[in-house]
Design a protein around this motif. Structure first.
Motif, PDB file in Angstrom:
ATOM      1  N   GLU A 233      -4.633 -16.385  -0.857  1.00 43.15           N
ATOM      2  CA  GLU A 233      -4.520 -15.683   0.415  1.00 43.15           C
ATOM      3  C   GLU A 233      -3.100 -15.132   0.554  1.00 43.15           C
ATOM      4  O   GLU A 233      -2.127 -15.785   0.165  1.00 43.15           O
ATOM      5  CB  GLU A 233      -4.825 -16.635   1.559  1.00 43.15           C
ATOM      6  N   THR A 234      -2.994 -13.903   1.099  1.00 40.03           N
ATOM      7  CA  THR A 234      -1.694 -13.291   1.284  1.00 40.03           C
ATOM      8  C   THR A 234      -1.680 -12.444   2.545  1.00 40.03           C
ATOM      9  O   THR A 234      -2.716 -11.911   2.956  1.00 40.03           O
ATOM     10  CB  THR A 234      -1.291 -12.422   0.069  1.00 40.03           C
ATOM     11  N   GLY A 235      -0.524 -12.341   3.142  1.00 38.64           N
ATOM     12  CA  GLY A 235      -0.340 -11.466   4.293  1.00 38.64           C
ATOM     13  C   GLY A 235       0.397 -10.199   3.903  1.00 38.64           C
ATOM     14  O   GLY A 235       0.749  -9.384   4.759  1.00 38.64           O
TER      15      GLY A 235
ATOM     16  N   TRP B  29       1.259  -6.470   2.326  1.00 35.67           N
ATOM     17  CA  TRP B  29       0.610  -5.171   2.530  1.00 35.67           C
ATOM     18  C   TRP B  29      -0.357  -4.833   1.400  1.00 35.67           C
ATOM     19  O   TRP B  29      -1.298  -4.090   1.593  1.00 35.67           O
ATOM     20  CB  TRP B  29       1.669  -4.065   2.668  1.00 35.67           C
TER      21      TRP B  29
ATOM     22  N   GLY C 262      -2.392  -6.882  -0.077  1.00 33.49           N
ATOM     23  CA  GLY C 262      -3.555  -7.763  -0.089  1.00 33.49           C
ATOM     24  C   GLY C 262      -4.850  -6.977   0.109  1.00 33.49           C
ATOM     25  O   GLY C 262      -4.871  -5.938   0.763  1.00 33.49           O
ATOM     26  N   VAL C 263      -5.916  -7.458  -0.467  1.00 32.67           N
ATOM     27  CA  VAL C 263      -7.232  -6.817  -0.377  1.00 32.67           C
ATOM     28  C   VAL C 263      -8.210  -7.838   0.193  1.00 32.67           C
ATOM     29  O   VAL C 263      -8.174  -9.007  -0.188  1.00 32.67           O
ATOM     30  CB  VAL C 263      -7.699  -6.344  -1.781  1.00 32.67           C
ATOM     31  N   HIS C 264      -9.090  -7.399   1.086  1.00 31.80           N
ATOM     32  CA  HIS C 264     -10.086  -8.318   1.651  1.00 31.80           C
ATOM     33  C   HIS C 264     -11.166  -8.593   0.604  1.00 31.80           C
ATOM     34  O   HIS C 264     -11.966  -7.718   0.288  1.00 31.80           O
ATOM     35  CB  HIS C 264     -10.705  -7.735   2.927  1.00 31.80           C
TER      36      HIS C 264
ATOM     37  N   ARG D 271     -14.190 -14.407   3.383  1.00 31.29           N
ATOM     38  CA  ARG D 271     -13.391 -13.188   3.175  1.00 31.29           C
ATOM     39  C   ARG D 271     -12.017 -13.338   3.827  1.00 31.29           C
ATOM     40  O   ARG D 271     -11.909 -13.685   4.986  1.00 31.29           O
ATOM     41  CB  ARG D 271     -14.111 -11.977   3.753  1.00 31.29           C
ATOM     42  N   LYS D 272     -10.993 -13.070   3.037  1.00 31.20           N
ATOM     43  CA  LYS D 272      -9.607 -13.115   3.502  1.00 31.20           C
ATOM     44  C   LYS D 272      -8.829 -12.029   2.777  1.00 31.20           C
ATOM     45  O   LYS D 272      -9.275 -11.519   1.751  1.00 31.20           O
ATOM     46  CB  LYS D 272      -8.971 -14.478   3.180  1.00 31.20           C
ATOM     47  N   SER D 273      -7.658 -11.729   3.294  1.00 36.96           N
ATOM     48  CA  SER D 273      -6.749 -10.839   2.581  1.00 36.96           C
ATOM     49  C   SER D 273      -6.150 -11.657   1.436  1.00 36.96           C
ATOM     50  O   SER D 273      -5.510 -12.682   1.664  1.00 36.96           O
ATOM     51  CB  SER D 273      -5.654 -10.342   3.517  1.00 36.96           C
ATOM     52  N   ARG D 274      -6.385 -11.205   0.215  1.00 33.96           N
ATOM     53  CA  ARG D 274      -5.990 -11.977  -0.961  1.00 33.96           C
ATOM     54  C   ARG D 274      -5.226 -11.106  -1.954  1.00 33.96           C
ATOM     55  O   ARG D 274      -5.335  -9.884  -1.934  1.00 33.96           O
ATOM     56  CB  ARG D 274      -7.221 -12.543  -1.665  1.00 33.96           C
TER      57      ARG D 274
END
Length: 114
Positions: free
Chosen positions: A11-13, A15, A17-19, A27-30
Motif C-alpha cells: 500500500e502506498t500514498g 502519486w 500508486g495504482v488502485h 482494493r487500495k492504492s498500491r
C-alpha cells in the motif's frame, strides 16, 4: 498477476500508486509492482535487440536473460505486499540476488575465457 492480485505491491500514498486488488479483493492504492515488472521486461527486450548482433558464447543469451530476471526481482521484491522471510531474510530477494550473481558471473567468465 494484475488480474489475480497474487503478487500485488504494498500500500502506498504516493502519486504513482495504482488502485489494485489483492487475492482477497481488497482494493487500495498500491505500488504497481506488476506494471514495473512488465516495464523491466520491456527494457530487457530492447537491450536484447540492441545486443543481438554481438555474438555471445554458447548459452550466453540464456545466462543474460536469467541475470536480468534476477536483478529485476531483487529490486522489485521489497515492494511486494507479502514477503516470505526465513530468519529475517526475504527469501525471494535472496534467491533472485544469487541467481543474478551466479548467471552474471558465469557469463562474464565465459566472455573473458573466449
Amino acid at each position: 498477476c494484475v488480474l489475480n492480485g497474487c503478487c500485488v505491491g504494498r500500500e502506498t500514498g504516493a502519486w504513482w500508486g495504482v488502485h489494485l486488488h489483492d487475492v482477497r479483493g481488497t482494493r487500495k492504492s498500491r505500488a504497481p509492482v506488476q506494471y514495473l515488472e512488465m516495464l523491466w521486461w520491456l527494457l530487457g527486450g530492447v537491450a536484447f535487440l540492441l545486443v543481438w548482433p554481438t555474438p555471445l558464447p554458447s548459452g550466453g543469451y540464456a545466462l543474460a536473460v536469467l541475470a536480468w530476471y534476477g536483478v529485476g526481482r531483487f529490486l522489485l521484491e521489497p515492494m511486494r505486499e507479502q514477503i516470505d522471510r526465513v530468519w529475517g531474510v526475504a527469501i525471494d530477494q535472496l534467491i533472485a540476488g544469487l541467481l543474478a550473481i551466479a548467471c552474471g558471473s558465469v557469463l562474464a567468465l565465459r566472455l573473458w575465457l573466449r
